[in-house]
Design a protein around this motif. Structure first.
Motif, short mmCIF file in Angstrom:
data_model
loop_
_atom_site.label_atom_id
_atom_site.label_comp_id
_atom_site.label_asym_id
_atom_site.label_seq_id
_atom_site.Cartn_x
_atom_site.Cartn_y
_atom_site.Cartn_z
N SER A 225 0.82 -1.21 0.00
CA SER A 225 0.00 0.00 0.00
C SER A 225 0.86 1.27 0.00
N LYS A 226 2.14 1.12 0.41
CA LYS A 226 3.01 2.29 0.50
C LYS A 226 3.97 2.41 -0.68
N VAL A 227 3.84 1.48 -1.65
CA VAL A 227 4.72 1.50 -2.81
C VAL A 227 4.13 2.42 -3.88
N ALA A 228 4.89 3.40 -4.28
CA ALA A 228 4.40 4.35 -5.28
C ALA A 228 4.31 3.66 -6.64
N PRO A 229 3.29 3.99 -7.45
CA PRO A 229 3.16 3.40 -8.80
C PRO A 229 4.41 3.59 -9.64
N SER A 230 5.11 4.70 -9.45
CA SER A 230 6.32 4.96 -10.24
C SER A 230 7.39 3.90 -9.99
N PHE A 231 7.39 3.30 -8.79
CA PHE A 231 8.35 2.25 -8.48
C PHE A 231 8.13 1.06 -9.40
N TYR A 232 6.88 0.66 -9.58
CA TYR A 232 6.57 -0.48 -10.44
C TYR A 232 6.84 -0.18 -11.91
N VAL A 233 6.67 1.09 -12.28
CA VAL A 233 7.00 1.47 -13.66
C VAL A 233 8.49 1.26 -13.91
N HIS A 234 9.30 1.66 -12.95
CA HIS A 234 10.75 1.48 -13.07
C HIS A 234 11.11 -0.01 -13.11
N VAL A 235 10.47 -0.79 -12.22
CA VAL A 235 10.72 -2.24 -12.18
C VAL A 235 10.32 -2.88 -13.50
N ASN A 236 9.18 -2.47 -14.04
CA ASN A 236 8.69 -3.02 -15.30
C ASN A 236 9.68 -2.75 -16.44
N ASP A 237 10.26 -1.55 -16.44
CA ASP A 237 11.26 -1.22 -17.46
C ASP A 237 12.52 -2.08 -17.30
N ASP A 238 12.91 -2.31 -16.05
CA ASP A 238 14.07 -3.17 -15.79
C ASP A 238 13.81 -4.58 -16.31
N HIS A 239 12.61 -5.07 -16.06
CA HIS A 239 12.26 -6.43 -16.49
C HIS A 239 12.29 -6.53 -18.01
N ARG A 240 11.85 -5.51 -18.68
CA ARG A 240 11.85 -5.52 -20.14
C ARG A 240 13.29 -5.64 -20.66
N GLU A 241 14.22 -4.92 -20.03
CA GLU A 241 15.62 -4.98 -20.47
C GLU A 241 16.23 -6.35 -20.17
N ILE A 242 15.91 -6.90 -19.02
CA ILE A 242 16.41 -8.24 -18.67
C ILE A 242 15.86 -9.27 -19.65
N LEU A 243 14.57 -9.17 -19.95
CA LEU A 243 13.93 -10.09 -20.89
C LEU A 243 14.60 -10.02 -22.26
N GLU A 244 14.93 -8.81 -22.73
CA GLU A 244 15.58 -8.65 -24.03
C GLU A 244 16.92 -9.39 -24.06
N ALA A 245 17.66 -9.33 -22.94
CA ALA A 245 18.95 -10.01 -22.88
C ALA A 245 18.78 -11.52 -22.85
N ILE A 246 17.75 -11.99 -22.15
CA ILE A 246 17.48 -13.43 -22.10
C ILE A 246 17.02 -13.93 -23.46
N GLU A 247 16.16 -13.15 -24.11
CA GLU A 247 15.70 -13.53 -25.46
C GLU A 247 16.86 -13.59 -26.43
N ALA A 248 17.83 -12.68 -26.25
CA ALA A 248 18.99 -12.63 -27.15
C ALA A 248 20.02 -13.69 -26.79
N ALA A 249 19.74 -14.49 -25.74
CA ALA A 249 20.66 -15.54 -25.27
C ALA A 249 22.03 -14.96 -24.96
N ASP A 250 22.03 -13.81 -24.26
CA ASP A 250 23.28 -13.14 -23.87
C ASP A 250 23.43 -13.26 -22.35
N PRO A 251 24.10 -14.30 -21.86
CA PRO A 251 24.18 -14.56 -20.42
C PRO A 251 24.80 -13.41 -19.61
#
Length: 260
Positions: A225-251
């Motif tokens: 309840s105390k986590v600002a929505p902007s925190f999840y936006v930042h986390v979501n962007d991080d996940h997208r970048e991690i996913l791109e690296a995993i998709e590219a098979a770049d360990p």
């Protein structure tokens, strides 16, 4: 003079324990035993009856002679076959159940059934106990974060090497195009799903068993309840970048981005 009085002074002046020890040595020699030998031969402790029953049942389960889902004979039958009391059998079954090697059901179709421990069961057991450590403050937040970095960053590197199409599908579904349109609870679930999918994609069961409870305890202790929505936006962007690296098979890139 009686026989005791006729003993030599050296013998008569011994303390009681010395005389007792001397007799024991003489007895040992009389039996053909060398007292020094007894001190060097390893002694095997005689196990309790229920432990012996447990050992044999466990061996039957782990060797596959008693298959998963198979029903064990009734207590009376086991007691007869092992030549022990029903109480002894009951204690052996209790230990097997505590180790998740059997489950006990009541009723007409009840009994004891073979059930080998699964990864999910062990992981949940760890989660519950790690959670207790967290609540009792025996484990600090810094310790949680250090272990998470050690386990999850390595899991991400493996995921980039071993991921399967179904793993990528779960990760893709956990990265939202517009996280601000979701509720805090929905964002929390997607965040959890992404990290779980990454660990699963590492294809290392022991790593999954270890990492999932750490992450889960950290997340459930978070006051959403105390986590600002902007925190999840930042986390979501991080996940997208991690996913791109995993998709590219770049360990290395995947590992670096998860660490960041």
């Amino acid at each position: 003079m009686n026989a005791e009085e006729s003993q030599s002074p050296a013998t008569n002046n011994r303390r009681p324990e010395q005389r007792s020890s001397g007799r024991a040595a003489e007895d040992g020699q009389a039996d053909g035993l060398d007292a020094d030998l007894l001190g060097t031969v390893p002694i095997t402790r005689v196990r309790k009856a229920y432990e012996q029953v447990y050992d044999q049942l466990r061996e039957l389960i782990m060797s596959g002679k008693l298959a998963r889902g198979e029903r064990l004979p009734k207590e009376a039958v086991l007691a007869r076959d092992f030549g022990v009391s029903r109480g002894t059998v009951r204690e052996a079954l209790r230990v097997l159940a505590a180790q998740s090697l059997i489950r006990t059901a009541k009723g007409a179709g009840g009994g004891s059934f073979v059930t080998l421990p699964a990864a999910d069961h062990i992981s949940e057991f760890l989660r519950l106990n790690i959670s207790l450590l967290s609540e009792s403050e025996d484990v600090s937040l810094d310790e949680f974060l250090e272990v998470r970095d050690l386990l999850e960053v390595f899991a991400t590197k493996l995921a980039a090497e071993r991921r399967r199409p179904e793993d990528l599908a779960v990760m893709q579904a956990s990265v939202h195009q517009n996280p601000l349109s979701l509720t805090n609870e929905e964002r929390f679930v997607m965040n959890k799903d992404f990290h779980s999918a990454v660990v699963t994609a590492s294809r290392n069961t022991l790593l999954s068993i270890s990492a999932q409870p750490i992450y889960s305890v950290l997340q459930t202790s978070l006051d959403r309840s105390k986590v600002a929505p902007s925190f999840y936006v930042h986390v979501n962007d991080d996940h997208r970048e991690i996913l791109e690296a995993i998709e590219a098979a770049d360990p290395e890139l995947a590992r670096s981005r998860m660490h960041d």
